[in-house]
Design an enzyme around this catalytic site. Structure first.
Site, short mmCIF file in Angstrom:
data_model
loop_
_atom_site.label_atom_id
_atom_site.label_comp_id
_atom_site.label_asym_id
_atom_site.label_seq_id
_atom_site.Cartn_x
_atom_site.Cartn_y
_atom_site.Cartn_z
N HIS A 41 0.80 -1.22 0.00
CA HIS A 41 0.00 0.00 0.00
C HIS A 41 0.84 1.28 0.00
CE1 HIS A 41 -3.06 -2.93 1.32
NE2 HIS A 41 -3.91 -2.11 0.75
N HIS A 48 -2.74 -5.65 -6.12
CA HIS A 48 -2.95 -6.86 -5.32
C HIS A 48 -4.42 -7.22 -5.26
CE1 HIS A 48 -3.24 -3.44 -2.50
NE2 HIS A 48 -4.17 -4.16 -1.88
N CYS A 83 -14.48 -5.34 3.77
CA CYS A 83 -13.51 -5.42 2.68
C CYS A 83 -12.18 -5.89 3.26
CB CYS A 83 -13.36 -4.08 1.96
SG CYS A 83 -13.02 -2.70 3.03
N HIS A 85 -8.39 -8.49 2.19
CA HIS A 85 -7.49 -9.17 1.25
C HIS A 85 -7.43 -10.65 1.57
CE1 HIS A 85 -6.03 -5.04 2.08
NE2 HIS A 85 -5.93 -4.99 0.77
N GLU A 103 -15.13 -9.73 11.45
CA GLU A 103 -15.34 -8.32 11.75
C GLU A 103 -16.71 -8.03 12.35
OE1 GLU A 103 -14.47 -5.72 8.49
OE2 GLU A 103 -12.44 -6.50 8.24
N TYR A 119 -8.85 -0.73 -9.58
CA TYR A 119 -8.76 0.70 -9.35
C TYR A 119 -7.44 1.08 -8.71
CZ TYR A 119 -10.51 -0.93 -4.83
OH TYR A 119 -10.69 -1.63 -3.66
N GLU A 130 -4.45 2.53 -2.62
CA GLU A 130 -5.24 1.31 -2.89
C GLU A 130 -5.11 0.99 -4.38
OE1 GLU A 130 -6.47 -0.78 -1.03
OE2 GLU A 130 -6.93 0.17 0.87
N GLU A 132 -5.78 -1.98 -6.43
CA GLU A 132 -6.41 -3.27 -6.16
C GLU A 132 -7.16 -3.85 -7.35
OE1 GLU A 132 -6.97 -3.23 -1.38
OE2 GLU A 132 -8.71 -2.60 -2.54
N TRP A 175 -12.27 4.15 -1.84
CA TRP A 175 -12.69 3.15 -2.82
C TRP A 175 -14.20 2.91 -2.83
CZ3 TRP A 175 -9.94 2.17 1.65
CH2 TRP A 175 -10.61 1.44 2.63
#
Length: 197
Positions: A41, A48, A83, A85, A103, A119, A130, A132, A175
């Site tokens: 990042h 990624h 959101c 990874h 979460e 993006y 970001e 991604e 995002w």
């Protein structure tokens, strides 16, 4: 709440914390390697794999999450339901379901793929980027939330009109609109056109 490398500090044999690795991908989403999460990042960012989840209640309202103030990236801003990874080698669908439970304490129902979007969004507040290739998912939430305070500052269910008003006044993740707009066709299929998404 289950503990995974994304929510716990692990120590290696020499006493240092293990790095959280992300999958680096090419423009077609093909895995080409790994990188440490923070490193990926740092400007200009490394492309990624990521995922974004949009969950709705029985009235067609979107569940928003306010990111905890303790998060190093985009703290305190509102964003989509969940959101994150995938771990290297982890299927994005499995990662999306896992992190939603970690979460928010709920398992999504009718979780379905909603496409991908690529993006590049710099975050002026943190200086991080970001970059991604994001896998999108939509589904329903049908049980009470049990948010992890280390991850989630607040939650809210909003209609399309309420989201528009909130987005004009409250800070949202860099995002958010990109992933929401990319997921809208699948959201409309899930919620019906009358929900206004």
């Amino acid at each position: 709440m289950p503990i995974t490398p994304a929510t716990a500090t692990h120590s290696s044999s020499n006493g240092t914390a293990d790095a959280i690795l992300l999958e680096l991908v090419d423009e077609d989403g093909v895995t080409i390697g790994t990188a440490e999460k923070l490193t990926a990042h740092q400007p200009p960012g490394q492309l990624h794999r990521a995922f974004s989840v949009f969950l709705f209640d029985e009235r067609g309202r979107l569940l928003l999450q306010q990111r905890a103030l303790s998060k190093y990236h985009s703290p305190g801003v509102w964003s989509n339901t969940c959101c994150g990874h995938p771990y290297p080698g982890e299927a994005p669908f499995a990662a999306a379901a896992r992190r939603t439970f970690e979460e928010l304490g709920v398992s999504p129902t009718l979780l379905a793929e909603a496409g991908t979007v690529r993006y590049n969004h710099p975050d002026p507040a943190s200086g991080l980027v970001e970059q991604e290739y994001n896998h999108l998912y939509v589904g329903l939430v049908q049980s009470p939330l049990r948010p992890d305070p280390e991850e989630v500052g607040d939650t809210a269910y909003v209609t399309s009109a309420e989201l528009e008003a909130r987005h004009a006044e409250d800070p949202f993740s860099a995002w958010f609109m990109t992933v929401l707009d990319a997921a809208r066709p699948a959201i409309r299929e899930l919620t019906g056109h009358s929900a206004g998404w």
